[in-house]
Design an enzyme around this catalytic site. Structure first.
Site, PDB file in Angstrom:
ATOM      1  N   ASP A 102      -6.148  -5.396   2.903  1.00 51.38           N
ATOM      2  CA  ASP A 102      -4.783  -4.973   2.570  1.00 51.38           C
ATOM      3  C   ASP A 102      -4.570  -4.912   1.061  1.00 51.38           C
ATOM      4  OD1 ASP A 102      -2.227  -4.057   3.002  1.00 51.38           O
ATOM      5  OD2 ASP A 102      -1.359  -6.042   3.271  1.00 51.38           O
ATOM      6  N   HIS A 105      -0.945  -1.426   2.487  1.00 56.67           N
ATOM      7  CA  HIS A 105       0.121  -0.902   3.336  1.00 56.67           C
ATOM      8  C   HIS A 105       1.285  -0.311   2.543  1.00 56.67           C
ATOM      9  CE1 HIS A 105       1.967  -5.028   2.890  1.00 56.67           C
ATOM     10  NE2 HIS A 105       3.076  -4.320   2.917  1.00 56.67           N
ATOM     11  N   SER A 146       5.946  -6.692  -1.332  1.00 61.04           N
ATOM     12  CA  SER A 146       4.527  -6.484  -1.035  1.00 61.04           C
ATOM     13  C   SER A 146       3.783  -5.922  -2.230  1.00 61.04           C
ATOM     14  CB  SER A 146       4.380  -5.526   0.148  1.00 61.04           C
ATOM     15  OG  SER A 146       4.885  -6.089   1.327  1.00 61.04           O
TER      16      SER A 146
END
Length: 436
Positions: free
Chosen positions: A194, A164, A277
């Site tokens: 992911d 993402h 992230s």
């Protein structure tokens, strides 16, 4: 004011009035001495106060009765106050002068410079080891720009991050802890896990991070997270492993579920925020045990793939176990795609009971159990409810997918199935499907 060694004349306002002397008509007040042989002048009017600062006698008060007493006392009081102010100012000045002339100086106590080395298993030691291998990703796409984190996998320039972070990117730049920035290209990505791999070229002295083993992680183990929360690069936070095997889903913006990621996650209370992230979660040996991927916000929402940004960390962060990340990264580097383990069934995601129910029909009216697939070979039928995977309870379809994807294609699994009110134990070997 000058000090006692100076001989300048007294200030004019301190001088004796012209043509006046101290009162000689009162006992105790000395008569003036004639100057140049002249005669003594007549005494001053009664009630006067005279102060000769250069004479031999102290201040004398001449009281001539009640007629002038109030005025004379006020004059004395004013003179005394002026003298006190003058003395205070003189003392302050002399004090400052003495301090300036003194060879000593004021210095507060302070600890000396100490050895900056830290124990390798301390937070500072872990950070010093890992920071050279952590990068900040600046991504620009059609829908805007963003920031994420990644870490170096090898000397060839491969960097692991979240899908993402790079999804939809048209341009990518990687910034190292030294401040050096270079462009990067996408190698491969997988929305189901992911995870994504990007690559930089022409960079020397890369510092790959050591990969640990997420099977060794225990609740309560100390961990360190490194990333760029809110674009603050090289931010280090610390905490513990709060739980393992947490079923976490993120994404789902496309509506068909093709962008949902399923993670059998490590939960940590190390502060993780938007921008962390893709960054590493490290153990006490500075080994990567997870890839930070999602947080749960105070409103119950998650910050993950395509999701809306939450306010910040509330101590519920989730990381993809490194064992899963390692396998997916190897496949992405090798082929540009990752494979997903499957059992060959279509699940009824609307089922509200406990467990994961196999649907009555599959997509496009096809059978819910794929003919010749792992589930069919194991004897699973439409309508069966799968309640356990390898003895671990599952509460819904999402959890079943997560438990399956925590394995590799070809791994054996034991499923506990509820059929017609009776539990059955079935053995199967996971199949393989290409990811997206």
């Amino acid at each position: 004011m000058a000090d006692s060694r100076q001989t300048d004349p007294a200030p004019q306002w301190w001088s004796r009035p012209e043509g006046t002397t101290a009162d000689a008509g009162r006992e105790g007040v000395p008569a003036p001495r004639p100057e140049d042989g002249g005669e003594a002048q007549a005494p001053e009017p009664r009630g006067e106060v005279r102060y000769d600062p250069w004479g031999e006698q102290p201040l004398q008060v001449v009281d001539r009765g009640p007629q002038g007493r109030g005025f004379r006392l006020w004059q004395v009081a004013a003179l005394a106050a002026g003298t006190a102010l003058l003395a205070g100012g003189t003392g302050g000045y002399l004090g400052v002068l003495a301090e300036r002339q003194s060879s000593t100086r004021l210095e507060l106590p302070q600890a000396g410079v100490a050895d900056k080395g830290r124990a390798p298993d301390s937070v500072a030691g872990i950070a010093a080891t890992a920071l050279p291998g952590v990068v900040t990703l600046h991504v620009r796409g059609a829908s805007g720009s963003g920031t994420g984190t990644g870490f170096v996998l090898d000397q060839q320039g491969h960097i692991l991050t979240n899908n993402h972070v790079v999804a939809g990117a048209k341009e990518m730049a990687v910034t190292f802890s030294t401040g050096e920035s270079v462009t990067a290209e996408l190698v491969g990505r997988d929305s189901g896990y992911d995870l994504a791999v990007v690559k930089v070229s022409g960079v020397r002295g890369l510092r790959p991070l050591s990969l640990g083993n997420s099977e060794n992680v225990q609740v309560g183990d100390p961990v360190v997270a490194i990333g760029a929360p809110f674009d603050l690069s090289n931010t280090v936070t610390a905490g513990i492993i709060s739980a393992t095997g947490r079923p976490v889903t993120a994404g789902g913006d496309k509506g068909d579920g093709s962008d949902i990621s399923y993670v059998d996650a490590l939960q940590t209370d190390a502060p993780i925020n938007p921008g962390n992230s893709g960054g590493p979660l490290l153990d006490a040996k500075a080994h990567v045990i997870g890839i930070n991927s999602a947080i749960r916000g105070a409103d119950g929402g998650r910050d993950g793939e395509g999701g809306a940004r939450q306010g910040g960390s509330i101590g519920l962060g989730f990381a993809i176990p490194v064992n899963q990340g390692k396998r997916v990264a190897e496949e992405l580097i090798r082929t540009g795609r990752a494979t997903h383990p499957v059992i060959g069934v279509t699940l009824d995601m609307e089922y509200a009971g406990d467990g994961a129910r196999v649907g009555d029909k599959g997509e496009d009216g096809k059978p819910a159990v794929v003919a010749g697939g792992p589930a069919a070979r194991a004897g699973i039928k439409a309508g069966d409810v799968i309640t356990k995977v390898d003895g671990q309870r599952v509460r819904g379809g999402d959890e079943l997918i997560i438990k399956i994807r925590a394995h590799r294609p070809g791994d054996p699994l034991t499923l506990t199935v509820l059929r017609d009110g009776r539990e059955r134990t079935l053995e199967l070997v996971l199949g393989s499907a290409n990811g997206s």
